[in-house]
Design a protein around this motif. Structure first.
Motif, mmCIF file in Angstrom:
data_model
loop_
_atom_site.group_PDB
_atom_site.id
_atom_site.type_symbol
_atom_site.label_atom_id
_atom_site.label_comp_id
_atom_site.label_asym_id
_atom_site.label_seq_id
_atom_site.Cartn_x
_atom_site.Cartn_y
_atom_site.Cartn_z
ATOM 1 N N ILE A 170 -18.777 -10.823 -11.775
ATOM 2 C CA ILE A 170 -17.759 -10.611 -12.796
ATOM 3 C C ILE A 170 -17.915 -11.696 -13.850
ATOM 4 N N ALA A 171 -18.033 -11.230 -15.113
ATOM 5 C CA ALA A 171 -18.193 -12.193 -16.211
ATOM 6 C C ALA A 171 -16.828 -12.781 -16.568
ATOM 7 N N MET A 172 -16.829 -14.057 -16.881
ATOM 8 C CA MET A 172 -15.615 -14.712 -17.406
ATOM 9 C C MET A 172 -16.025 -15.395 -18.696
ATOM 10 N N THR A 173 -15.402 -14.957 -19.764
ATOM 11 C CA THR A 173 -15.828 -15.546 -21.030
ATOM 12 C C THR A 173 -14.646 -15.746 -21.955
ATOM 13 N N ALA A 174 -14.794 -16.750 -22.782
ATOM 14 C CA ALA A 174 -13.768 -16.971 -23.789
ATOM 15 C C ALA A 174 -14.020 -16.098 -25.007
ATOM 16 N N HIS A 175 -15.174 -15.411 -25.057
ATOM 17 C CA HIS A 175 -15.432 -14.474 -26.155
ATOM 18 C C HIS A 175 -14.553 -13.247 -25.971
ATOM 19 N N GLU A 203 -20.165 -4.899 -23.401
ATOM 20 C CA GLU A 203 -21.379 -4.089 -23.301
ATOM 21 C C GLU A 203 -22.584 -4.943 -22.921
ATOM 22 N N ARG A 204 -22.645 -6.142 -23.540
ATOM 23 C CA ARG A 204 -23.779 -7.039 -23.218
ATOM 24 C C ARG A 204 -23.748 -7.437 -21.752
ATOM 25 N N CYS A 205 -22.537 -7.702 -21.237
ATOM 26 C CA CYS A 205 -22.396 -8.112 -19.838
ATOM 27 C C CYS A 205 -22.835 -6.985 -18.907
ATOM 28 N N ILE A 206 -22.365 -5.793 -19.181
ATOM 29 C CA ILE A 206 -22.715 -4.654 -18.326
ATOM 30 C C ILE A 206 -24.209 -4.394 -18.393
ATOM 31 N N ALA A 207 -24.766 -4.530 -19.635
ATOM 32 C CA ALA A 207 -26.208 -4.301 -19.804
ATOM 33 C C ALA A 207 -27.024 -5.320 -19.029
ATOM 34 N N ALA A 208 -26.503 -6.526 -18.897
ATOM 35 C CA ALA A 208 -27.244 -7.570 -18.183
ATOM 36 C C ALA A 208 -27.163 -7.367 -16.667
ATOM 37 N N GLY A 209 -26.298 -6.462 -16.226
ATOM 38 C CA GLY A 209 -26.218 -6.170 -14.784
ATOM 39 C C GLY A 209 -24.916 -6.605 -14.144
ATOM 40 N N MET A 210 -23.976 -7.068 -14.944
ATOM 41 C CA MET A 210 -22.698 -7.487 -14.381
ATOM 42 C C MET A 210 -21.830 -6.271 -14.040
#
Lengths: 245, 884
Positions: free
Chosen positions: B828-833, B840-847
């Protein structure tokens, strides 16, 4: 277009300009001269064409010196011809005209003079062929002109008509002038005589038929080349000049 | 004037007629010339053929015909021949020719031996003389024939008539036949002359017409504003119109003297020569553009069109000055380039702005993550009243700050056109219910009645952007709550049209708030605008909420409108179109609604709107709604036994009512036993949940938070009426309690926390540790990969921006290794963005999922639950076994 194009394409006035007086004079002289010369030329040609040949002394009766016999049943027409004379073509044409009308009511022979030394081929020219092709006409060669001399013929185209008794009915030319075809008294006379002189027909028929003819109906001028050269002329020379007639 | 014109016209016709006659005369003269030469040669040929020689015995001599043909024939031919070529067309020429021709006829007749066929020469000659169309010539020829025959008849009758005696009138017979022919020839000549006159007349008419046309054309040639010219195939101008001189400044003579190519710009000469060659090859020239030099050295752009050379070798061309158009095109091109540069600059600025916003978002969210998270954690510890009060204020202020930041980011995205709608099927009532529920606390805090109602015609499932619809409704409803101090805030949804495939829904949010002055009704949708500045101070807020809602509404094809009366309240309403989505097969409402068919629903609420909403809902499920405005009325209805016997009665009662509240009603109902089985469900605002008396003791089947969701209410009724039929793990809890542990459903797991920020590490450790998870921390992606390889984890929480190796790269490495080794660890990505594209970038990277900072407890729990489910992680089990 006239404005768009620089070339001056205006119509040239082709109205015939009046010739100047000098030209008129020159032309008048030229035309008169030309006309006179032509008239002289044509007159000379006419004189030549109407100058007959020697008439000779045709035998009044069929000569006995020849083995050739006249027809006892119908008139016999003899024509003496020079095989190379261009004027005689007209005579052959007129002979054809005569034979068309007379048919077998006349026995016709054309004797082409064969000078001594000339071959048979020289005699049998185109004219020989033409004469032979006329129905009821027989073309014969007259060696050294013996028959012509015997019958007194001196000019090519000289025709002689003898009746069934060997009496000369007509002698002379059957063309109107030298080398000219067309209506002429010679051919007309032969036709009338040939038809009239059928055996059993009275002589008075001739007079009735041709009551208007004059004396020279028995003889006409012969237009053609001489059958003999001066050296070959017969000793019994009996020449008649044109003006003597 | 008219007679002058007629005279002029007559003169011209006469002139044309004369020209024609002259032409005929000349032509006939020439042909007679040739004929006479031919006749002369023929005569010579005939003489040589027919009578080349004459004979004296066997001695041949040249025939006189030969001399006649040569000399006399030549003499006759000479003068007419000379005149025919020296003076053709003259009157005397044709008369001499006539005389000569007739004399030549006489000669030929003679040479041909007087053959009758040769006489036709006379008639042929007369016919030919008729070509002159001059009856006088015919008379001349006839006179020659007559004279010839006349003279011959006199002097040599035998040559004409074949007899030696004279026939005085026979020559006249010959001449009469000639005149017989002359008669017809004269008629023919007359007709020919008349036709010549007609022809001349028509030609004159044509000339007049042509003259008119040419004068008009010349006028246009002179007046044309385009440049017209005629050129020859050598490339020289032949003629140019005045506009050439006007445009280029040269005299016409100058233009005609030089080759046209000399006036063309050097750079365009090759192309111009190619175009000229194409023209000569037979291809028309159309819009060929080239620069031409003016006398003053300037160049004009000319657009040329020309026709292929005509038969006379001329090229007609037209040129148009297109210099201004060229300049404008050039200016336009430069403007385009400039605009392109401006656009690039603007895009660069926009990108910089986006980067700035992203950075700002990141920089603000990171510390806010810690502030809110840690404050929540501290609030769960034992605190003094004042401490709790202070920290609650900190938490509220932080949340308010986050709201402002989110609004600003949203508005920026809308303004930049970066909002893209997503179309997916969703259940409208669920979305609206959840949304209204989120606002319930705020409304209840102000003792406001918050309710919503969707008409039964409104489809259950529609296709659209649920997130943006929710955002609009939250903004409008939140705004209504903010500016309403007492009364109610109601959301109504109506179906305005439905064609089976598409539906138009009308949304209306009405409140009983302070209202908006009429002159401010438009301004409130502008950004940073509120009714007046004092409002901002009094109620707070950025003034962006309505602006965002308005723009989103437009984006979705609607227009938010407002009606308001000061002191009475405000109505916001808008219509949106949606595609109707098919109803999923497994729908609880569809499946089990038969269980409550025909049951009595006793609705007790002092608020009429709420009663109406509940009445609609229960009617939808085929229940029999009975209304009561108060507890006492409800008891009275029960006591009157006006309700059907032997069937369960469902009492839906509001808790907060004057005189007798919902619990008191429940207590009274339980005291007065009836023959009916009574199911009691309370509807309450947050403040009443967990009141002094436990629901269980009052026989309350369910306690629902207002505004109640349709599915929630249905499930509660179904569960209460037939408990055994309802699944034990239904989504709706039997009782709603805000104090129940959020993470109860998540089993303890072994979690790898990848986070470089110490504060965030501390917060995450505090949250996750508190929930019983075993948390291992990695300070960057590289360390995380190493730890993942050497240990076993149930879940990875991955920050994105980190030194050494960022989160995206680390995820890609892990997924790459998993493809070789097998297995799949949830990440699971956690980002301040918080900008578009991050997810989309996170899902594309495999998250597997994505969390935006600040990470809130509830959100974190929801995401973890959705990713790993409620089961105990195998890694945690392994750990437990080791510890045991």
């Amino acid at each position: 277009m006239a404005r768009l194009l620089p070339v001056d394409a205006e119509n040239v006035d082709t109205k015939n300009p009046a010739p100047d007086d000098r030209l008129k004079g020159w032309l008048l002289v030229a035309v008169v001269t030309w006309f006179l010369l032509v008239a002289v030329g044509l007159g000379s040609l006419l004189i030549y064409a109407n100058q007959p040949g020697r008439g000779g002394e045709p035998a009044a009766t069929w000569p006995n010196a020849t083995e050739m016999r006249y027809s006892r049943s119908k008139p016999t027409l003899l024509v003496f011809a020079h095989p190379r004379c261009p004027c005689t073509r007209a005579t052959i044409d007129e002979l054809a005209w005569i034979m068309t009308r007379c048919g077998n009511r006349v026995e016709c022979r054309v004797h082409f003079v064969q000078p001594a030394g000339q071959s048979r081929q020289w005699v049998q020219s185109g004219m020989w062929e033409k004469a032979s092709s006329i129905p009821d006409v027989t073309a014969l060669a007259d060696g050294e002109g013996q028959l012509a001399e015997l019958f007194g013929a001196e000019t090519s185209g000289h025709a002689m008509l003898y009746d069934a008794f060997g009496k000369l009915l007509f002698e002379g030319g059957i063309t109107p002038s030298r080398g000219h075809r067309g209506s002429n008294s010679g051919r007309e006379r032969i036709v009338k005589l040939a038809i009239a002189r059928q055996p059993g027909r009275p002589l008075s028929d001739i007079d009735q038929v041709d009551s208007t003819e004059e004396v020279d109906a028995e003889s006409t001028c012969v237009f053609g080349c001489p059958l003999f050269s001066p050296q070959q002329r017969p000793a019994t020379e009996n020449l008649h000049a044109f003006w003597d007639r | 004037m008219s007679s002058t014109v007629e005279t002029s016209k007559g003169t011209r016709v006469k002139q044309l007629f004369d020209q024609q006659q002259q032409s005929v005369w000349r032509w006939t003269d020439r042909n007679f010339g040739f004929l006479m030469v031919f006749q002369f040669l023929f005569g010579v040929f005939a003489a040589f053929t027919i009578s080349p020689v004459t004979w004296r015995g066997e001695i041949p001599e040249t025939h006189i015909h030969v001399w006649a043909a040569l000399l006399l024939g030549g003499l006759i031919t000479s003068l007419p021949l000379f005149l025919a070529f020296a003076y053709p067309g003259r009157k005397f020429t044709r008369h001499i020719i006539a005389i000569g021709q007739m004399l030549m006829g006489a000669l030929l007749i003679h040479l041909m031996g007087g053959r009758i066929e040769t006489h036709f020469h006379i008639f042929g000659s007369l016919a030919f003389l008729a070509f002159y169309r001059d009856w006088k010539v015919l008379i001349t020829g006839t006179l020659v024939v007559a004279a010839d025959h006349f003279l011959r008849g006199i002097f040599w009758p035998r040559s004409v008539f074949g007899i030696t005696w004279e026939e005085p009138f026979r020559w006249l017979e010959h001449v009469a036949w000639v005149l017989f022919e002359d008669l017809f020839l004269l008629v023919s000549i007359h007709q020919g002359v008349r036709q010549s006159w007609t022809l001349a007349q028509r030609q004159n008419d044509l000339e007049v017409a042509k003259s008119v046309v040419e004068s008009e054309r010349d006028l246009f040639f002179d007046l044309s504003v385009d440049m017209l010219c005629v050129a020859n195939v050598e490339g020289h101008f032949v003629n140019v119109n005045p506009m050439f001189s006007v445009k280029l400044g040269y005299e016409t003579k100058e233009l005609l003297q030089q080759p046209a190519i000399d006036f063309v710009h050097l750079d365009d000469q090759a192309a111009a020569e190619d175009a000229f060659r194409e023209l000569q090859r037979g291809h028309d020239l159309i819009d060929f553009e080239a620069r031409c030099r003016c006398r003053d050295g300037q160049f004009l752009w000319l657009s040329w069109s020309a026709r292929t050379p005509s038969e006379d070798g001329l090229i007609y061309a037209v040129a148009r000055d297109v210099t201004n158009r060229k300049r404008e095109a050039l200016a336009l091109e430069e403007a385009k380039k400039s605009a392109e540069q401006s656009r690039a600059t603007a895009e660069e600025a926009n990108r910089a702005k986006s980067d700035f916003l992203a950075n700002m978002s990141h920089e603000i969210r990171t510390p806010m993550n810690a502030v809110l998270g840690l404050t929540e954690l501290v609030l769960e510890t034992d605190l003094t009243t004042s401490q709790r009060d202070y920290l609650s204020t900190v938490l509220e202020s932080g949340e308010a700050l986050m709201t402002i930041i989110n609004e600003i980011l949203d508005f920026s995205k809308i303004e930049a056109g970066k909002i893209e709608l997503e179309f997916a099927p969703f259940e409208l009532r669920e979305v609206v219910g959840d949304m209204m529920r989120s606002l319930a606390v705020r409304a209840h805090r102000k003792n406001l009645e918050l309710a919503w109602h969707a008409e039964t015609e409104v489809p259950q499932y529609i296709i659209g952007d649920a997130v943006r619809l929710r955002q609009i409704l939250v903004n409008l409803a939140g705004n209504a709550i903010k500016f309403t101090t007492q009364g109610e805030v109601i959301l109504e949804i109506q179906c305005t049209s439905n064609d089976g495939k598409h539906v138009e829904l009308g949304f209306r949010i009405r409140d009983t708030g302070i209202g908006i002055p009429e002159n401010k009704l438009k301004a409130i949708f502008e950004k940073f605008e509120q009714a007046d500045q004092s409002t901002t101070r009094r109620f707070g807020g950025t003034g962006l909420g309505l602006a965002i809602a308005s723009r989103l509404g437009k984006l979705m094809g609607g227009q938010i409108e407002v009606e308001s009366k000061l002191g009475e309240g405000t109505n916001f309403f808008f219509n949106l179109q949606f595609e109707i989505a098919p109803t999923p097969e497994k729908s609880v409402a569809q499946k089990d609604v038969r269980l409550i068919d025909g049951l009595t629903a006793l609705i007790v609420d002092d608020n009429a709107t709420n009663r109406l909403i509940l009445q609609d809902l229960t009617s939808l499920w085929r229940m029999r709604p009975v209304m009561a405005e108060s507890g006492k009325q409800a008891l009275k209805l029960l006591e009157e036994k006006s309700l059907p016997d032997q069937k369960p009665i469902v009492v839906l009662t509001d808790v907060h009512m004057p005189e007798m509240d919902g619990f008191m009603l429940a207590e009274q109902i339980r005291k007065h036993a009836t023959t009916n089985e009574i199911v009691i469900i309370t509807l309450t605002s947050g403040g009443y949940i967990g009141s002094a008396k436990q629901p269980e003791t009052l026989g309350i089947s369910a306690e629902l938070l207002k505004p109640v969701k349709q599915s929630e209410l249905l499930d509660s009724i179904l569960q209460a009426v037939k408990p055994l039929a309802i699944e034990s793990n239904t989504k709706t809890s039997q009782t709603t309690s805000t104090n129940s542990p959020i993470s109860d459903s998540i089993a303890a797991m072994k979690i790898l926390l990848v986070e470089d920020g110490l504060v965030n590490q501390k917060l995450a450790l505090a949250m996750l540790g508190k929930w019983g998870h075993d948390v291992t921390v990695a300070e960057n992606g590289k360390v995380a990969v190493e730890l993942w390889e050497s240990n076993s984890f149930d879940l990875i929480l991955m920050d994105l921006q980190m030194p050494v190796m960022d989160g995206l790269t680390a995820t890609k490495v892990i997924r790459s290794l998993e493809r070789e080794r097998g297995g799949h660890i949830p990440i699971i990505a956690m980002t301040a963005h918080a900008l578009k594209g991050d997810r989309e970038r996170c899902i594309a990277a495999g998250m597997d999922d994505y969390l935006s900072k600040p990470v809130r407890k509830q959100t974190l729990t929801d995401v973890i639950q959705s990713v790993v489910g409620g089961i105990t992680g195998p890694a945690a089990n392994e750990r437990d076994q080791h510890s045991n």
